[in-house]
Motif scaffolding. Structure first.
Motif, PDB file in Angstrom:
ATOM      1  N   LEU A 212       0.815  -1.218   0.000  1.00  0.00           N
ATOM      2  CA  LEU A 212       0.000   0.000   0.000  1.00  0.00           C
ATOM      3  C   LEU A 212       0.843   1.260   0.000  1.00  0.00           C
ATOM      4  O   LEU A 212       0.515   2.237  -0.671  1.00  0.00           O
ATOM      5  N   SER A 217      -3.534   2.940  -6.360  1.00  0.00           N
ATOM      6  CA  SER A 217      -4.690   2.040  -6.227  1.00  0.00           C
ATOM      7  C   SER A 217      -5.334   1.717  -7.560  1.00  0.00           C
ATOM      8  O   SER A 217      -6.512   1.374  -7.616  1.00  0.00           O
ATOM      9  N   ASP A 279      -9.434  -0.310  -1.879  1.00  0.00           N
ATOM     10  CA  ASP A 279      -8.938  -1.104  -0.750  1.00  0.00           C
ATOM     11  C   ASP A 279      -9.967  -2.136  -0.314  1.00  0.00           C
ATOM     12  O   ASP A 279      -9.621  -3.230   0.128  1.00  0.00           O
TER      13      ASP A 279
END
Length: 306
Positions: A212, A217, A279
């Motif tokens: 992360l 993303s 996420d």
């Protein structure tokens, strides 16, 4: 004498006409001003290169905070003997999240695509604990490998089981918060990657959030509002997909809402605040309404409970 009488009449008529003109002008202003203001607001909130909104959107000045809670198992020895696990909450461990957009590309259909890089900086002043704290948690690397082994051959199962014993892997680990979140080296991970590359989604380190930090993303494509201001900042697609393939229902697979930072103008207090979160691999729809947020409508806190 007659001329003298006409002057007051003409003056009164002039004042009357002027008054009517003022009333007409005022009525026109009352009717047109909201529409003009709405038009100007809509124009100012469109995503266009070089605009104020574009610069704010590109590098969000509002701080984002990422809160992490860990649940440790203090009676792990009793659990190994068949006892019921006891959970103790640790945290929150708070990180300041920095986001910046790159690879920004505007399209002719009124959308813009971008990658958003995310960086996390630990904030000990806002946390209840330190990244160096040790916690006992389930060994997710071993548990994950055990689940994946169910579909492997008998020979592979024997090989992995032998490796678990050889590397001293157990059902629980005692690691620092920093290791658990951001990754640690493990010889068993290296072994699995050598004998079965690609079976585990980790390479050099294993950690819950190892992929992360300092990453993006995926490719977001959102509406600029140039064609329909009510769709400004709303999702068009993610990584080229209009819907997700992960879930068993159309509602769960929806890609809509916004990227979670800006919303279309002219929302009212009954408008639901929706945003898509990669996420979670789905739209977050907690049924929060604009009227529930009070004066702070652009702060966002993410919670991860492990």
């Amino acid at each position: 004498m007659a001329g003298g009488c006409c002057k007051p009449r003409r003056a009164a008529l002039g004042f009357g006409l002027a008054g009517l003109a003022c009333v007409a002008f005022g009525a026109l202003v009352v009717v047109l001003t909201p529409a003009l203001l709405r038009q100007q607001v809509a124009k100012s909130l469109m995503l266009e290169p070089g605009s104020i909104v574009f610069n704010l959107w590109k590098d969000i000045p509002v701080p984002f905070y990422f809160h992490v809670y860990l649940f440790e198992v203090p009676n792990w020895r009793a659990v190994l003997r068949g006892g019921k696990p006891e959970l103790r909450q640790r945290g929150p461990y708070v990180y300041r999240e920095y986001r910046s957009k790159t690879n920004i590309t505007f399209h002719e259909n009124g959308t813009v695509s971008y990658l958003e890089t995310r960086q996390f900086l630990f904030r000990p002043d806002l946390s209840n604990g330190d990244e160096k704290d040790y916690v006992v948690v389930p060994n997710l690397l071993v548990l994950g490998a055990a689940v994946l082994m169910a579909e492997q051959s008998f020979a592979m199962k024997v090989m992995v089981s032998s490796a678990l014993a050889a590397f001293g892997q157990t059902a629980f680990i005692n690691r620092t918060v920093g290791d658990i979140l951001w990754g640690y080296k493990d010889p068993f991970l290296d072994f699995v990657n050598n004998v079965k590359p690609g079976m585990l989604p980790f390479k050099d380190k294993f950690g819950l959030l190892v992929q992360l930090n300092n990453s993006n993303s995926g490719m977001f494509t959102v509406n600029t509002g140039s064609r329909d201001i009510s769709k400004a900042h709303t999702m068009d697609n993610w990584n080229g997909m209009k819907k997700l393939p992960f879930w068993n229902s159309d509602q769960c697979n929806m890609i809509n809402g916004t990227g979670g930072q800006m919303w279309p103008p002219f929302m009212n207090q009954s408008t639901p605040v929706e945003f898509y979160s990669p996420d979670a691999c789905r739209l977050k729809w907690p049924r929060i309404f604009l009227g529930d947020l009070g004066p702070i409508i652009f702060s966002l806190t993410s919670f991860l409970r492990i």
